[in-house]
Design an enzyme around this catalytic site. Structure first.
Site, PDB file in Angstrom:
ATOM      1  N   LYS A   1       0.837  -1.201   0.000  1.00 52.53           N
ATOM      2  CA  LYS A   1       0.000   0.000   0.000  1.00 52.53           C
ATOM      3  C   LYS A   1       0.872   1.253   0.000  1.00 52.53           C
ATOM      4  O   LYS A   1       1.719   1.436   0.869  1.00 52.53           O
ATOM      5  CB  LYS A   1      -0.910  -0.013   1.232  1.00 52.53           C
ATOM      6  CG  LYS A   1      -1.846  -1.224   1.274  1.00 52.53           C
ATOM      7  CD  LYS A   1      -2.638  -1.300   2.552  1.00 52.53           C
ATOM      8  CE  LYS A   1      -1.767  -1.639   3.738  1.00 52.53           C
ATOM      9  NZ  LYS A   1      -2.554  -1.960   4.956  1.00 52.53           N
TER      10      LYS A   1
ATOM     11  N   THR B   1      -9.711   8.246   8.423  1.00 51.22           N
ATOM     12  CA  THR B   1      -9.129   7.082   7.763  1.00 51.22           C
ATOM     13  C   THR B   1      -8.763   5.989   8.764  1.00 51.22           C
ATOM     14  O   THR B   1      -7.924   5.135   8.484  1.00 51.22           O
ATOM     15  CB  THR B   1      -7.872   7.502   6.986  1.00 51.22           C
ATOM     16  OG1 THR B   1      -6.958   8.165   7.878  1.00 51.22           O
ATOM     17  CG2 THR B   1      -8.218   8.428   5.832  1.00 51.22           C
TER      18      THR B   1
ATOM     19  N   GLY C   1      -8.677   2.683  10.455  1.00 53.03           N
ATOM     20  CA  GLY C   1      -9.034   1.322  10.064  1.00 53.03           C
ATOM     21  C   GLY C   1      -8.937   1.028   8.585  1.00 53.03           C
ATOM     22  O   GLY C   1      -9.472   0.011   8.131  1.00 53.03           O
ATOM     23  N   THR C   2      -8.247   1.866   7.811  1.00 55.89           N
ATOM     24  CA  THR C   2      -8.168   1.603   6.376  1.00 55.89           C
ATOM     25  C   THR C   2      -7.441   0.286   6.083  1.00 55.89           C
ATOM     26  O   THR C   2      -7.862  -0.482   5.216  1.00 55.89           O
ATOM     27  CB  THR C   2      -7.451   2.751   5.646  1.00 55.89           C
ATOM     28  OG1 THR C   2      -6.222   3.046   6.316  1.00 55.89           O
ATOM     29  CG2 THR C   2      -8.315   4.004   5.617  1.00 55.89           C
ATOM     30  N   GLY C   3      -6.348   0.027   6.806  1.00 58.30           N
ATOM     31  CA  GLY C   3      -5.614  -1.209   6.578  1.00 58.30           C
ATOM     32  C   GLY C   3      -6.424  -2.440   6.954  1.00 58.30           C
ATOM     33  O   GLY C   3      -6.427  -3.446   6.229  1.00 58.30           O
ATOM     34  N   CYS C   4      -7.116  -2.366   8.071  1.00 56.53           N
ATOM     35  CA  CYS C   4      -7.983  -3.467   8.490  1.00 56.53           C
ATOM     36  C   CYS C   4      -9.067  -3.723   7.454  1.00 56.53           C
ATOM     37  O   CYS C   4      -9.351  -4.875   7.080  1.00 56.53           O
ATOM     38  CB  CYS C   4      -8.637  -3.145   9.833  1.00 56.53           C
ATOM     39  SG  CYS C   4      -7.500  -2.876  11.200  1.00 56.53           S
TER      40      CYS C   4
END
Length: 312
Positions: free
Chosen positions: A217, A249, A251-254
């Site tokens: 990412k 933003t 929790g975007t990775g989760c």
């Protein structure tokens, strides 16, 4: 490791949303494929709990549910957390993490697993051991290290366990650039060209049997485009989308890794699942400001395709 690297760039336009569960309008029957026409995948998130619901198991369940999967959850850690920060972490004993996994897999056929916050070395080793035993087809690892607030969610001593025990066995690895730097023991990269070499090095750390992918990412790079790389040792696929200006933003990775776990059993190939997951997250970020949750970094809107816009 395959040779003969092939590069592909996808246009920075909106990605097609092919899942019947991703669409505008009401969440009525017209947007859903009949359960007689498809087998609903069973997905599992193994992660920590964020009480604000923006990250961790609660966010994963939302994303998986929005994308047409039946979500299960194994709790690997508890946190005292809000949109403004983490005030405490309570680890779960590894033996109980193992018991949760074994009890679930003995009963439910799990099609895909997403791994998030594990926190400690012994929990990482336990999860790796039990997944090696049960052998789910898809294992997506989001190497969670730092919360959006900057608070640590992984002990420094656990990084080696993640490298040695967990990463080799997963089928998809989804680090952001700072996480990739930690995993490779180097500074975070600053260009797309550098990202390509990092994606290659991360792929080399994974097992070479079967399909193994890195979803690197690039959201930390400067510029008005959010560029990610998808790499399997052969293909290097560049995925770009316009950057969305918002503080919400959390929790975007989760959310991305959970979306991948939900979509991998439902799509024809990994690149298609990745395109749909990125499209879903992009729109969840675009609609995040409509939620008005908390005073800090608010969550993305997991149910943006199903809920009516909030009244202002």
């Amino acid at each position: 490791m395959r040779t003969g690297l092939q590069a592909l760039r996808l246009a920075p336009t909106s990605f097609p949303l092919l899942s019947p569960f991703i669409g505008r309008g009401s969440p009525g029957r017209q947007n859903l494929m009949s359960t007689t026409d498809r087998v609903i995948p069973k997905t599992l998130t193994i992660a920590g709990v964020d009480p604000s619901g923006g990250a961790g198991v609660l966010a994963d369940v939302k994303a998986m549910s929005a994308l047409g999967a039946y979500a299960c959850g194994v709790i690997a850690a508890l946190t005292a957390q809000s949109t403004t920060g983490v005030t405490g972490v309570l680890p779960i004993e590894p033996a109980f993490v193992a018991q949760q996994i074994d009890t679930l897999f003995a009963d439910v056929k799990i099609d895909a697993v997403k791994i998030g916050m594990l926190g400690r070395s012994n929990v990482i080793e336990t999860v790796a051991d039990r997944l090696q035993h049960w052998k789910p087809v898809h294992i997506v690892l989001d190497p969670v290290m730092i919360a959006k607030s900057g608070d640590a969610l992984l002990e420094k001593s656990a990084i080696g366990a993640m490298r040695e025990a967990l990463i080799p066995g997963v089928t998809m690895l989804t680090p952001n650039l700072p996480e990739a730097g930690v995993l490779l023991d180097q500074r975070p990269v600053e260009t797309v060209k550098e990202m390509r070499r990092v994606a290659e090095r991360l792929r080399e750390a994974m097992n070479h049997n079967g399909q193994r992918w890195v979803f690197l990412k690039g959201g930390h790079l400067p510029g008005n485009m959010a560029i990610d790389l998808l790499h399997d040792g052969d293909q290097m696929i560049e995925m770009a989308s316009p950057r969305i200006e918002t503080k919400n933003t959390h929790g975007t990775g989760c959310t991305l890794s959970a979306a991948l776990a939900a979509l991998l059993p439902q799509t024809r190939d990994v690149p298609e699942a990745a395109r749909q997951a990125k499209a879903y997250l992009t729109e969840a970020i675009r609609q995040a400001d409509t939620l008005h949750v908390g005073e800090g970094h608010g969550p993305v809107h997991h149910f943006h395709a199903m809920w009516k816009p909030a009244e202002r």
